[in-house]
Design a protein around this motif. Sequence first.
Motif, PDB file in Angstrom:
ATOM      1  N   LEU A 164       0.818  -1.209   0.000  1.00 21.10           N
ATOM      2  CA  LEU A 164       0.000   0.000   0.000  1.00 21.10           C
ATOM      3  C   LEU A 164       0.857   1.266   0.000  1.00 21.10           C
ATOM      4  O   LEU A 164       0.550   2.257  -0.685  1.00 21.10           O
ATOM      5  N   LYS A 165       1.949   1.228   0.756  1.00 21.73           N
ATOM      6  CA  LYS A 165       2.842   2.406   0.796  1.00 21.73           C
ATOM      7  C   LYS A 165       3.492   2.641  -0.557  1.00 21.73           C
ATOM      8  O   LYS A 165       3.706   3.802  -0.957  1.00 21.73           O
ATOM      9  N   GLU A 166       3.810   1.576  -1.244  1.00 27.43           N
ATOM     10  CA  GLU A 166       4.417   1.725  -2.576  1.00 27.43           C
ATOM     11  C   GLU A 166       3.425   2.305  -3.581  1.00 27.43           C
ATOM     12  O   GLU A 166       3.818   2.932  -4.559  1.00 27.43           O
ATOM     13  N   LEU A 167       2.138   2.104  -3.346  1.00 27.75           N
ATOM     14  CA  LEU A 167       1.110   2.658  -4.238  1.00 27.75           C
ATOM     15  C   LEU A 167       0.909   4.160  -4.014  1.00 27.75           C
ATOM     16  O   LEU A 167       0.243   4.826  -4.827  1.00 27.75           O
ATOM     17  N   LYS A 168       1.463   4.699  -2.919  1.00 22.13           N
ATOM     18  CA  LYS A 168       1.411   6.127  -2.587  1.00 22.13           C
ATOM     19  C   LYS A 168      -0.032   6.647  -2.531  1.00 22.13           C
ATOM     20  O   LYS A 168      -0.373   7.655  -3.159  1.00 22.13           O
ATOM     21  N   ILE A 169      -0.859   5.904  -1.803  1.00 19.35           N
ATOM     22  CA  ILE A 169      -2.236   6.346  -1.620  1.00 19.35           C
ATOM     23  C   ILE A 169      -2.287   7.369  -0.495  1.00 19.35           C
ATOM     24  O   ILE A 169      -1.304   7.583   0.226  1.00 19.35           O
ATOM     25  N   SER A 170      -3.412   8.002  -0.327  1.00 23.38           N
ATOM     26  CA  SER A 170      -3.551   9.053   0.695  1.00 23.38           C
ATOM     27  C   SER A 170      -3.421   8.469   2.101  1.00 23.38           C
ATOM     28  O   SER A 170      -3.640   7.272   2.314  1.00 23.38           O
ATOM     29  N   ASP A 171      -3.077   9.359   3.042  1.00 25.28           N
ATOM     30  CA  ASP A 171      -2.891   8.899   4.423  1.00 25.28           C
ATOM     31  C   ASP A 171      -4.176   8.326   5.016  1.00 25.28           C
ATOM     32  O   ASP A 171      -4.145   7.344   5.761  1.00 25.28           O
ATOM     33  N   ASN A 172      -5.311   8.956   4.684  1.00 18.33           N
ATOM     34  CA  ASN A 172      -6.582   8.443   5.228  1.00 18.33           C
ATOM     35  C   ASN A 172      -6.894   7.048   4.688  1.00 18.33           C
ATOM     36  O   ASN A 172      -7.332   6.167   5.429  1.00 18.33           O
ATOM     37  N   ASP A 173      -6.683   6.867   3.368  1.00 20.20           N
ATOM     38  CA  ASP A 173      -6.931   5.553   2.768  1.00 20.20           C
ATOM     39  C   ASP A 173      -5.966   4.514   3.330  1.00 20.20           C
ATOM     40  O   ASP A 173      -6.350   3.356   3.593  1.00 20.20           O
ATOM     41  N   LEU A 174      -4.712   4.965   3.520  1.00 21.30           N
ATOM     42  CA  LEU A 174      -3.714   4.040   4.072  1.00 21.30           C
ATOM     43  C   LEU A 174      -4.103   3.613   5.492  1.00 21.30           C
ATOM     44  O   LEU A 174      -4.022   2.429   5.850  1.00 21.30           O
ATOM     45  N   LYS A 175      -4.537   4.585   6.293  1.00 26.96           N
ATOM     46  CA  LYS A 175      -4.940   4.288   7.657  1.00 26.96           C
ATOM     47  C   LYS A 175      -6.144   3.340   7.685  1.00 26.96           C
ATOM     48  O   LYS A 175      -6.200   2.396   8.485  1.00 26.96           O
ATOM     49  N   TYR A 176      -7.091   3.574   6.770  1.00 28.11           N
ATOM     50  CA  TYR A 176      -8.285   2.725   6.707  1.00 28.11           C
ATOM     51  C   TYR A 176      -7.920   1.284   6.335  1.00 28.11           C
ATOM     52  O   TYR A 176      -8.405   0.316   6.935  1.00 28.11           O
ATOM     53  N   GLU A 177      -7.046   1.150   5.329  1.00 28.82           N
ATOM     54  CA  GLU A 177      -6.644  -0.189   4.877  1.00 28.82           C
ATOM     55  C   GLU A 177      -5.847  -0.920   5.951  1.00 28.82           C
ATOM     56  O   GLU A 177      -6.004  -2.128   6.152  1.00 28.82           O
ATOM     57  N   ILE A 178      -5.002  -0.172   6.674  1.00 26.50           N
ATOM     58  CA  ILE A 178      -4.208  -0.791   7.747  1.00 26.50           C
ATOM     59  C   ILE A 178      -5.137  -1.327   8.851  1.00 26.50           C
ATOM     60  O   ILE A 178      -4.945  -2.426   9.374  1.00 26.50           O
ATOM     61  N   GLU A 179      -6.138  -0.518   9.209  1.00 25.69           N
ATOM     62  CA  GLU A 179      -7.099  -0.955  10.230  1.00 25.69           C
ATOM     63  C   GLU A 179      -7.879  -2.184   9.777  1.00 25.69           C
ATOM     64  O   GLU A 179      -8.153  -3.096  10.569  1.00 25.69           O
ATOM     65  N   ARG A 180      -8.228  -2.191   8.484  1.00 21.26           N
ATOM     66  CA  ARG A 180      -8.958  -3.349   7.952  1.00 21.26           C
ATOM     67  C   ARG A 180      -8.090  -4.605   7.980  1.00 21.26           C
ATOM     68  O   ARG A 180      -8.554  -5.692   8.350  1.00 21.26           O
ATOM     69  N   PHE A 181      -6.812  -4.450   7.582  1.00 20.66           N
ATOM     70  CA  PHE A 181      -5.894  -5.594   7.628  1.00 20.66           C
ATOM     71  C   PHE A 181      -5.729  -6.099   9.069  1.00 20.66           C
ATOM     72  O   PHE A 181      -5.672  -7.305   9.311  1.00 20.66           O
TER      73      PHE A 181
END
Length: 315
Positions: A164-181
């Motif tokens: 996800l970090k390599e995809l350089k998505i927004s911080d909010n999206d990154l935070k959401y995906e991390i919580e989901r994982f």
Amino acid sequence: MKLRLLENNRFLWWFAGEDRNILHNCNKYVRIKFSCIGLIVIHVMLITFISISYGVYKLLESYYLGLLIGIYASVLVLFLYLFIQYTLTKNVLPHKKGKKIEVSISYVIRFSFLFALGLLVSQPIEYYFFSDEVDNLMNVKIVESIYKKNESLNLDYSAKVKELKELKISDNDLKYEIERFQLEKNKSLNQFIEYQYSRNFFIEKMILMDKNLIYIWPFSVLFIVFFSLPFYLKFRIDFDNNYYRNKITVQRNLLEQNYNYFLKSYNNILNRKFPEFNLEFKTPYKDPPYNTERIEHPQLGSEKEFSKWLLNEGS
């Protein structure tokens, strides 16, 4: 009083796998010895029933299946014991002896079966007495598997976060995906923990018990010795024993009387149907009806042998 019950107990003699009518006419020592063999066989059946029933119940968690399979196993063991005991009865009729290697292999096969049976039956009973120690060993192994599962999920989680970090998505999206994982990982771990503690691991517990609890092996050896005891006692009965002497008399008389009756009947039939030929039954053996030694016919020699014999005779 106890010995009196063993002296003339036809019920126990049946479990010893021998002729009860012949045993009835044997001396006191022989009758008691065969009664003891029968008594041990009955105890082997009961131990097998208890052990297999308990083992199947722990494995399948069903009283009814445990009971049915326990009864089946005990009856099967009974008939296998009777069969092996019949094979260990000494042959009282004249016969050709087998080669030593063949006889030795047959004994090894029979006693290997007893070794395996005693070891198998001992396992559930040993688990019953040492279940606390075995369950502790199993709990340690379950905890280790949970740690390994957690490490595996953490590696997957880290790999996904890195992607996800390599995809350089927004911080909010990154935070959401991390919580989901994280939620998915916790859910998978909890399901794995529940699954591990819901299983009885009975077979694996048996393996752990044999590998780690060395002090249970004397109990296994005791079971093996007890399960082999009827055959050892049967094997140790001497051929000159009162039982075998009586058996020789009974079996040989029976066989010879029937053979003489057959011979007389067969010859009568031949004389009645073909009186002009004066036929009669002839056997190629020296010792009918046991037929262990064939009649040797004269062998024709060569001319050279005849000449040598003639010259020696003339001198």
